[in-house]
Write a protein that holds these residues in place. Structure first.
Motif, short mmCIF file in Angstrom:
data_model
loop_
_atom_site.label_atom_id
_atom_site.label_comp_id
_atom_site.label_asym_id
_atom_site.label_seq_id
_atom_site.Cartn_x
_atom_site.Cartn_y
_atom_site.Cartn_z
N ARG A 59 0.85 -1.20 0.00
CA ARG A 59 0.00 0.00 0.00
C ARG A 59 0.89 1.25 0.00
NH1 ARG A 59 -5.21 1.42 1.50
NH2 ARG A 59 -5.45 3.46 2.51
N GLY A 60 0.62 2.17 -0.92
CA GLY A 60 1.31 3.45 -0.93
C GLY A 60 0.74 4.34 0.15
N VAL A 61 1.61 4.95 0.97
CA VAL A 61 1.16 5.80 2.07
C VAL A 61 1.45 7.27 1.77
CG1 VAL A 61 1.38 6.28 4.55
CG2 VAL A 61 1.45 3.91 3.72
N THR A 62 2.69 7.59 1.35
CA THR A 62 3.04 8.95 0.96
C THR A 62 3.91 8.95 -0.28
OG1 THR A 62 4.97 8.97 2.42
CG2 THR A 62 2.95 9.89 3.33
N GLY A 63 3.65 9.89 -1.19
CA GLY A 63 4.46 10.03 -2.39
C GLY A 63 4.36 8.83 -3.31
N ILE A 64 5.32 8.76 -4.23
CA ILE A 64 5.41 7.61 -5.15
C ILE A 64 6.70 6.88 -4.80
CG2 ILE A 64 5.54 6.81 -7.53
CD1 ILE A 64 4.05 9.38 -8.34
N ALA A 65 6.57 5.80 -4.06
CA ALA A 65 7.73 5.02 -3.62
C ALA A 65 8.18 4.10 -4.74
CB ALA A 65 7.36 4.20 -2.38
N GLN A 66 9.47 3.92 -4.86
CA GLN A 66 10.04 2.93 -5.78
C GLN A 66 10.54 1.78 -4.90
OE1 GLN A 66 10.05 3.13 -9.22
NE2 GLN A 66 8.74 4.89 -8.81
N ILE A 67 9.84 0.65 -4.98
CA ILE A 67 10.17 -0.50 -4.13
C ILE A 67 11.01 -1.49 -4.92
CG2 ILE A 67 9.25 -2.35 -2.69
CD1 ILE A 67 8.66 0.56 -1.70
N LEU A 68 12.18 -1.78 -4.39
CA LEU A 68 13.09 -2.76 -5.00
C LEU A 68 12.88 -4.09 -4.30
CD1 LEU A 68 15.41 -3.33 -6.99
CD2 LEU A 68 16.99 -2.73 -5.15
N PHE A 69 12.38 -5.07 -5.04
CA PHE A 69 12.22 -6.42 -4.53
C PHE A 69 13.45 -7.22 -4.98
CE2 PHE A 69 7.86 -4.89 -4.90
CZ PHE A 69 7.34 -5.25 -3.67
N ARG A 70 14.01 -8.00 -4.07
CA ARG A 70 15.19 -8.81 -4.38
C ARG A 70 14.97 -10.24 -3.92
NH1 ARG A 70 20.43 -5.32 -4.06
NH2 ARG A 70 19.67 -3.31 -3.34
N ILE A 71 15.58 -11.17 -4.66
CA ILE A 71 15.63 -12.56 -4.22
C ILE A 71 17.11 -12.93 -4.06
CG2 ILE A 71 15.16 -14.98 -4.81
CD1 ILE A 71 12.70 -14.03 -6.34
N PHE A 72 17.40 -13.55 -2.91
CA PHE A 72 18.75 -14.00 -2.60
C PHE A 72 18.78 -15.52 -2.50
CE2 PHE A 72 18.31 -9.76 -0.94
CZ PHE A 72 19.53 -9.16 -1.17
N ARG A 73 19.88 -16.12 -2.98
CA ARG A 73 20.17 -17.53 -2.71
C ARG A 73 21.40 -17.56 -1.83
NH1 ARG A 73 23.80 -19.81 -5.79
NH2 ARG A 73 22.83 -19.27 -7.77
N ASP A 74 21.25 -18.12 -0.63
CA ASP A 74 22.37 -18.24 0.32
C ASP A 74 23.05 -16.89 0.55
OD1 ASP A 74 21.80 -20.97 0.35
OD2 ASP A 74 23.19 -21.37 -1.31
N GLY A 75 22.26 -15.82 0.62
CA GLY A 75 22.80 -14.50 0.91
C GLY A 75 23.31 -13.72 -0.28
N ARG A 76 23.31 -14.33 -1.48
CA ARG A 76 23.79 -13.66 -2.69
C ARG A 76 22.60 -13.31 -3.58
NH1 ARG A 76 25.11 -16.86 -6.91
NH2 ARG A 76 25.15 -15.56 -8.73
N GLU A 77 22.51 -12.06 -3.99
CA GLU A 77 21.39 -11.63 -4.82
C GLU A 77 21.42 -12.33 -6.18
OE1 GLU A 77 19.71 -7.67 -7.06
OE2 GLU A 77 20.81 -7.38 -5.19
N ILE A 78 20.27 -12.90 -6.59
CA ILE A 78 20.18 -13.55 -7.89
C ILE A 78 19.12 -12.91 -8.79
CG2 ILE A 78 21.01 -15.79 -7.03
CD1 ILE A 78 18.00 -16.68 -7.14
N PHE A 79 18.31 -11.99 -8.23
CA PHE A 79 17.22 -11.39 -9.01
C PHE A 79 16.77 -10.12 -8.31
CE2 PHE A 79 12.68 -10.68 -9.57
CZ PHE A 79 12.53 -10.75 -10.94
N ASN A 80 16.34 -9.11 -9.11
CA ASN A 80 15.65 -7.96 -8.54
C ASN A 80 14.70 -7.35 -9.56
OD1 ASN A 80 16.81 -5.53 -9.92
ND2 ASN A 80 18.72 -6.28 -9.01
N THR A 81 13.71 -6.64 -9.05
CA THR A 81 12.78 -5.90 -9.89
C THR A 81 12.31 -4.68 -9.10
OG1 THR A 81 10.80 -6.04 -11.28
CG2 THR A 81 10.71 -7.20 -9.16
N LEU A 82 11.98 -3.61 -9.83
CA LEU A 82 11.59 -2.35 -9.22
C LEU A 82 10.13 -2.06 -9.55
CD1 LEU A 82 12.85 0.06 -7.63
CD2 LEU A 82 13.26 1.13 -9.85
N GLN A 83 9.35 -1.68 -8.55
CA GLN A 83 7.92 -1.40 -8.75
C GLN A 83 7.59 -0.05 -8.13
OE1 GLN A 83 5.28 -3.31 -10.23
NE2 GLN A 83 4.23 -1.36 -9.91
N GLY A 84 6.97 0.84 -8.91
CA GLY A 84 6.48 2.10 -8.39
C GLY A 84 5.17 1.89 -7.65
N ILE A 85 5.04 2.51 -6.48
CA ILE A 85 3.83 2.38 -5.66
C ILE A 85 3.32 3.80 -5.37
CG2 ILE A 85 2.87 1.53 -3.48
CD1 ILE A 85 3.85 -0.74 -5.26
#
Length: 142
Positions: A59-85
Motif C-alpha cells: 500500500r502506498g502511504v506517501t508520495g510515489i515510492a520505488q520499491i526494490l524487490f530482491r531474491i537472494f540464494r544463500d545471501g547472494r542476490e540472484i534477481f531484482n525488480t523495481l515497482q512504483g507504488i
C-alpha cells in the motif's frame, strides 16, 4: 521432460490487513518478507533450474515510492525488480507478483529469501498482505 527435485512454499500473510501492516525500510536497509529452503540432490549428468514466485500486497502511504524487490540464494542476490507504488490521490493498494529462474544450482540445501526496500526519499509504502513465496526445483534435460 522435467523431474521435480524439491519444492517449498510459505505464506506468512494470507490476506490484506491494514491493522497488521508494516513499513518497508528505506534503502540501504531491507525488509525481509519470506524465506524458503530447497534441496538439490547430487547429479552428475542433468542440469537443473529453480523456479521462484513471490507475491506481496503493498500500500502506498506517501508520495510515489520505488520499491526494490530482491531474491537472494544463500545471501547472494540472484534477481531484482523495481515497482512504483503510488499513494493518495491515485491507486494505493497493489499486489506485486514476480518470477525468477535460478539455473544450474549446485547440489546441497539452499536458502532463498525475498526482500523489499524503498529506494525513494520522503515516501512511504507498507506491506499489507498477502505475502507468499514458493520455489520448485526441477531437473531438466540437456
Amino acid at each position: 521432460m522435467a523431474r521435480i527435485l524439491d519444492k517449498a512454499a510459505v505464506q506468512p500473510r494470507r490476506s490484506f490487513n491494514l491493522a497488521t501492516s508494516f513499513t518497508i525500510r528505506r534503502s540501504p536497509g531491507r525488509t525481509r518478507l519470506a524465506t524458503i529452503r530447497l534441496r538439490i540432490p547430487v547429479s552428475k549428468s542433468q542440469p537443473n533450474r529453480v523456479e521462484l514466485v513471490a507475491t506481496v500486497g503493498v500500500r502506498g502511504v506517501t508520495g510515489i515510492a520505488q520499491i526494490l524487490f530482491r531474491i537472494f540464494r544463500d545471501g547472494r542476490e540472484i534477481f531484482n525488480t523495481l515497482q512504483g507504488i503510488e499513494s493518495t490521490g491515485s491507486e494505493q493498494n497493489y499486489v506485486v507478483t514476480f518470477q525468477a529462474i535460478d539455473r544450474n544450482v549446485r547440489s546441497g540445501t539452499h536458502v532463498y529469501t525475498v526482500t523489499a526496500e524503498n529506494r525513494t526519499a520522503n515516501t512511504r509504502a507498507d506491506v499489507v498482505g498477502p505475502i507468499s513465496f514458493s520455489g520448485l526445483a526441477v531437473q531438466t534435460s540437456s
